[in-house]
Scaffold this motif. Structure first.
Motif, PDB file in Angstrom:
ATOM      1  N   GLU A  88       6.062  -7.838   8.091  1.00 24.88           N
ATOM      2  CA  GLU A  88       7.008  -8.405   7.128  1.00 24.88           C
ATOM      3  C   GLU A  88       7.128  -9.924   7.268  1.00 24.88           C
ATOM      4  OE1 GLU A  88      10.650  -6.198   7.674  1.00 24.88           O
ATOM      5  OE2 GLU A  88       9.909  -4.523   6.461  1.00 24.88           O
ATOM      6  N   VAL A  89       5.962 -10.567   7.278  1.00 26.77           N
ATOM      7  CA  VAL A  89       5.913 -12.026   7.252  1.00 26.77           C
ATOM      8  C   VAL A  89       4.911 -12.443   6.181  1.00 26.77           C
ATOM      9  CG1 VAL A  89       6.500 -12.266   9.699  1.00 26.77           C
ATOM     10  CG2 VAL A  89       4.096 -12.135   9.014  1.00 26.77           C
ATOM     11  N   SER A  90       4.807 -13.740   5.945  1.00 29.69           N
ATOM     12  CA  SER A  90       3.919 -14.249   4.909  1.00 29.69           C
ATOM     13  C   SER A  90       2.511 -14.490   5.449  1.00 29.69           C
ATOM     14  CB  SER A  90       4.464 -15.562   4.352  1.00 29.69           C
ATOM     15  OG  SER A  90       4.430 -16.564   5.361  1.00 29.69           O
ATOM     16  N   GLN A  91       1.553 -14.626   4.521  1.00 31.48           N
ATOM     17  CA  GLN A  91       0.193 -15.006   4.924  1.00 31.48           C
ATOM     18  C   GLN A  91       0.206 -16.348   5.635  1.00 31.48           C
ATOM     19  OE1 GLN A  91      -3.205 -15.154   2.486  1.00 31.48           O
ATOM     20  NE2 GLN A  91      -3.220 -12.992   1.965  1.00 31.48           N
ATOM     21  N   PHE A 131      -1.609 -17.294   9.273  1.00 31.52           N
ATOM     22  CA  PHE A 131      -2.596 -18.346   9.525  1.00 31.52           C
ATOM     23  C   PHE A 131      -2.039 -19.476  10.396  1.00 31.52           C
ATOM     24  CE2 PHE A 131      -4.600 -16.335   5.809  1.00 31.52           C
ATOM     25  CZ  PHE A 131      -5.883 -16.151   6.327  1.00 31.52           C
ATOM     26  N   ARG A 132      -0.729 -19.550  10.520  1.00 33.66           N
ATOM     27  CA  ARG A 132      -0.138 -20.516  11.452  1.00 33.66           C
ATOM     28  C   ARG A 132      -0.499 -20.132  12.889  1.00 33.66           C
ATOM     29  NH1 ARG A 132       5.621 -20.032  10.788  1.00 33.66           N
ATOM     30  NH2 ARG A 132       5.247 -21.037   8.773  1.00 33.66           N
ATOM     31  N   TYR A 133      -0.551 -18.829  13.156  1.00 31.75           N
ATOM     32  CA  TYR A 133      -0.869 -18.357  14.503  1.00 31.75           C
ATOM     33  C   TYR A 133      -2.354 -18.074  14.689  1.00 31.75           C
ATOM     34  CZ  TYR A 133       4.163 -17.801  15.064  1.00 31.75           C
ATOM     35  OH  TYR A 133       5.511 -18.045  15.139  1.00 31.75           O
ATOM     36  N   PHE A 134      -3.035 -17.714  13.618  1.00 33.27           N
ATOM     37  CA  PHE A 134      -4.454 -17.374  13.698  1.00 33.27           C
ATOM     38  C   PHE A 134      -5.202 -18.133  12.604  1.00 33.27           C
ATOM     39  CE2 PHE A 134      -2.037 -13.675  15.189  1.00 33.27           C
ATOM     40  CZ  PHE A 134      -2.508 -13.605  16.497  1.00 33.27           C
ATOM     41  N   ALA A 135      -5.422 -19.413  12.863  1.00 28.89           N
ATOM     42  CA  ALA A 135      -6.060 -20.268  11.856  1.00 28.89           C
ATOM     43  C   ALA A 135      -7.465 -19.781  11.513  1.00 28.89           C
ATOM     44  CB  ALA A 135      -6.111 -21.711  12.361  1.00 28.89           C
ATOM     45  N   GLY A 136      -8.105 -19.103  12.464  1.00 34.03           N
ATOM     46  CA  GLY A 136      -9.446 -18.577  12.229  1.00 34.03           C
ATOM     47  C   GLY A 136      -9.451 -17.230  11.534  1.00 34.03           C
ATOM     48  N   GLU A 151     -13.507  -4.481   8.769  1.00 32.71           N
ATOM     49  CA  GLU A 151     -13.863  -5.070   7.481  1.00 32.71           C
ATOM     50  C   GLU A 151     -12.975  -4.578   6.356  1.00 32.71           C
ATOM     51  OE1 GLU A 151     -17.978  -4.098   7.391  1.00 32.71           O
ATOM     52  OE2 GLU A 151     -18.580  -5.863   8.564  1.00 32.71           O
ATOM     53  N   ARG A 152     -12.408  -3.379   6.493  1.00 35.20           N
ATOM     54  CA  ARG A 152     -11.549  -2.842   5.429  1.00 35.20           C
ATOM     55  C   ARG A 152     -10.099  -3.340   5.532  1.00 35.20           C
ATOM     56  NH1 ARG A 152     -14.772   1.658   6.521  1.00 35.20           N
ATOM     57  NH2 ARG A 152     -13.226   2.534   7.956  1.00 35.20           N
ATOM     58  N   THR A 153      -9.744  -3.892   6.670  1.00 35.69           N
ATOM     59  CA  THR A 153      -8.375  -4.387   6.855  1.00 35.69           C
ATOM     60  C   THR A 153      -8.234  -5.778   6.248  1.00 35.69           C
ATOM     61  OG1 THR A 153      -8.076  -3.130   8.903  1.00 35.69           O
ATOM     62  CG2 THR A 153      -6.625  -5.010   8.556  1.00 35.69           C
ATOM     63  N   THR A 154      -7.163  -5.996   5.514  1.00 41.06           N
ATOM     64  CA  THR A 154      -6.910  -7.294   4.910  1.00 41.06           C
ATOM     65  C   THR A 154      -5.772  -8.011   5.629  1.00 41.06           C
ATOM     66  OG1 THR A 154      -5.271  -6.473   3.321  1.00 41.06           O
ATOM     67  CG2 THR A 154      -7.597  -6.368   2.661  1.00 41.06           C
ATOM     68  N   VAL A 155      -5.731  -9.321   5.467  1.00 35.87           N
ATOM     69  CA  VAL A 155      -4.633 -10.098   6.040  1.00 35.87           C
ATOM     70  C   VAL A 155      -3.308  -9.663   5.427  1.00 35.87           C
ATOM     71  CG1 VAL A 155      -3.636 -12.423   6.242  1.00 35.87           C
ATOM     72  CG2 VAL A 155      -6.085 -12.064   6.646  1.00 35.87           C
ATOM     73  N   ASP A 156      -3.324  -9.334   4.127  1.00 39.27           N
ATOM     74  CA  ASP A 156      -2.106  -8.865   3.466  1.00 39.27           C
ATOM     75  C   ASP A 156      -1.540  -7.628   4.160  1.00 39.27           C
ATOM     76  OD1 ASP A 156      -1.800 -10.815   1.555  1.00 39.27           O
ATOM     77  OD2 ASP A 156      -3.004  -9.771   0.053  1.00 39.27           O
ATOM     78  N   GLU A 157      -2.421  -6.699   4.546  1.00 41.77           N
ATOM     79  CA  GLU A 157      -1.959  -5.483   5.220  1.00 41.77           C
ATOM     80  C   GLU A 157      -1.329  -5.808   6.570  1.00 41.77           C
ATOM     81  OE1 GLU A 157      -4.985  -2.017   3.612  1.00 41.77           O
ATOM     82  OE2 GLU A 157      -5.725  -3.453   5.098  1.00 41.77           O
ATOM     83  N   ILE A 158      -1.914  -6.772   7.276  1.00 37.91           N
ATOM     84  CA  ILE A 158      -1.373  -7.162   8.582  1.00 37.91           C
ATOM     85  C   ILE A 158       0.008  -7.786   8.414  1.00 37.91           C
ATOM     86  CG2 ILE A 158      -1.705  -8.648  10.597  1.00 37.91           C
ATOM     87  CD1 ILE A 158      -4.759  -8.441  10.011  1.00 37.91           C
ATOM     88  N   THR A 159       0.136  -8.707   7.457  1.00 34.72           N
ATOM     89  CA  THR A 159       1.419  -9.392   7.272  1.00 34.72           C
ATOM     90  C   THR A 159       2.487  -8.450   6.726  1.00 34.72           C
ATOM     91  OG1 THR A 159       0.695 -10.183   5.086  1.00 34.72           O
ATOM     92  CG2 THR A 159       0.345 -11.642   6.970  1.00 34.72           C
ATOM     93  N   GLU A 160       2.074  -7.508   5.887  1.00 38.04           N
ATOM     94  CA  GLU A 160       3.033  -6.530   5.364  1.00 38.04           C
ATOM     95  C   GLU A 160       3.584  -5.663   6.495  1.00 38.04           C
ATOM     96  OE1 GLU A 160       1.013  -4.367   2.335  1.00 38.04           O
ATOM     97  OE2 GLU A 160       0.913  -6.097   0.969  1.00 38.04           O
ATOM     98  N   ALA A 161       2.745  -5.340   7.464  1.00 37.95           N
ATOM     99  CA  ALA A 161       3.186  -4.499   8.584  1.00 37.95           C
ATOM    100  C   ALA A 161       4.251  -5.197   9.421  1.00 37.95           C
ATOM    101  CB  ALA A 161       1.995  -4.127   9.460  1.00 37.95           C
ATOM    102  N   ARG A 191       6.564 -16.538  20.011  1.00 37.61           N
ATOM    103  CA  ARG A 191       5.669 -15.660  20.770  1.00 37.61           C
ATOM    104  C   ARG A 191       5.801 -14.220  20.310  1.00 37.61           C
ATOM    105  NH1 ARG A 191       6.947 -12.853  25.018  1.00 37.61           N
ATOM    106  NH2 ARG A 191       8.745 -14.170  25.569  1.00 37.61           N
ATOM    107  N   ARG A 192       7.031 -13.769  20.055  1.00 41.34           N
ATOM    108  CA  ARG A 192       7.224 -12.389  19.584  1.00 41.34           C
ATOM    109  C   ARG A 192       6.567 -12.173  18.223  1.00 41.34           C
ATOM    110  NH1 ARG A 192      12.560 -12.888  21.892  1.00 41.34           N
ATOM    111  NH2 ARG A 192      13.390 -13.497  19.855  1.00 41.34           N
ATOM    112  N   THR A 193       6.660 -13.166  17.350  1.00 42.99           N
ATOM    113  CA  THR A 193       6.027 -13.040  16.033  1.00 42.99           C
ATOM    114  C   THR A 193       4.512 -12.965  16.177  1.00 42.99           C
ATOM    115  OG1 THR A 193       7.825 -14.266  14.965  1.00 42.99           O
ATOM    116  CG2 THR A 193       5.737 -14.127  13.773  1.00 42.99           C
TER     117      THR A 193
END
Length: 209
Positions: free
Chosen positions: A42-45, A49-54, A30-40, A10-12
């Motif tokens: 410090e987890v993998s893509q 997608f495990r938590y947000f399959a959509g 639209e300018r935000t990427t999944v990579d930027e979210i995961t980098e913030a 849940r915390r992740t």
């Protein structure tokens, strides 16, 4: 009772969601990427997608989903003697604190409000929001029909009631999002005031004498 593993998951998820909404509202959806979210976070893509399959869209509407689920639950819990419009009204106004608490447990309410304004101003997100609103209205209409023992496909009143109620909320949200006070309290007050106007607005004259 929540296990240690469940708390960690849940915390992740909450951290990914907060990072996503912060990036969406500061850099643009639209300018935000999944990579930027995961980098913030410090987890993998793969973790994202495990938590947000959509993908990004699911993250963008995750908190709204939470708030709407609490509202539907509140409508379902209203006493059966209440008339349909009264049940909707009391569910939204009396359940306001519970909904805010549920949102605040995941992200700051201020961030949720910023995300709402972004949805309203981003064509791609607004289109999704309108489609989702239609689906939610159908769910509520079927819920009201079941409460009243009606066939929702034979009796138009459940859909009419929900459409009128949803229209009030959309007008309220739009006025609130463009006004000077973005607080939840202001939104609640506007909602109550606009719901009070529904009857006179639909049945009375609007001309000033």
């Amino acid at each position: 009772m929540e296990t240690l593993r469940e708390r960690k998951k849940r915390r992740t998820r909450d951290a990914l969601l907060r990072a996503a909404l912060e990036l969406f509202t500061t850099h643009g959806y639209e300018r935000t990427t999944v990579d930027e979210i995961t980098e913030a976070v410090e987890v993998s893509q793969r973790t994202f997608f495990r938590y947000f399959a959509g993908g990004k869209e699911e993250a963008a509407f995750a908190v709204q989903d939470l708030a709407e689920a609490h509202f539907v639950a509140a409508v379902r819990a209203r006493p059966p003697h209440e008339a349909p419009m009264e049940a909707l009204r009391r569910a939204v106004l009396e359940g306001w604190d519970t909904i805010n608490e549920a949102v605040a447990a995941v992200v700051p309410v201020e961030l949720y409000l910023r995300m709402y304004r972004l949805i309203e101003s981003t064509p791609a997100l607004l289109a999704v929001h309108l489609r989702r609103s239609t689906e939610r209205e159908e769910e509520l209409a079927r819920l009201l029909a079941a409460r009243e023992g009606l066939d929702v496909d034979a009796d138009p009143r459940p859909r009419l009631a929900v459409a009128a109620f949803g229209g009030v909320l959309r007008v309220t949200e739009r006025q609130w999002s463009t006004g000077p006070d973005f607080s939840p309290e202001a939104m609640r007050a506007l909602t109550a005031a606009h719901l009070d106007l529904v009857g006179p607005a639909l049945t009375g004259h609007w001309r000033s004498t």
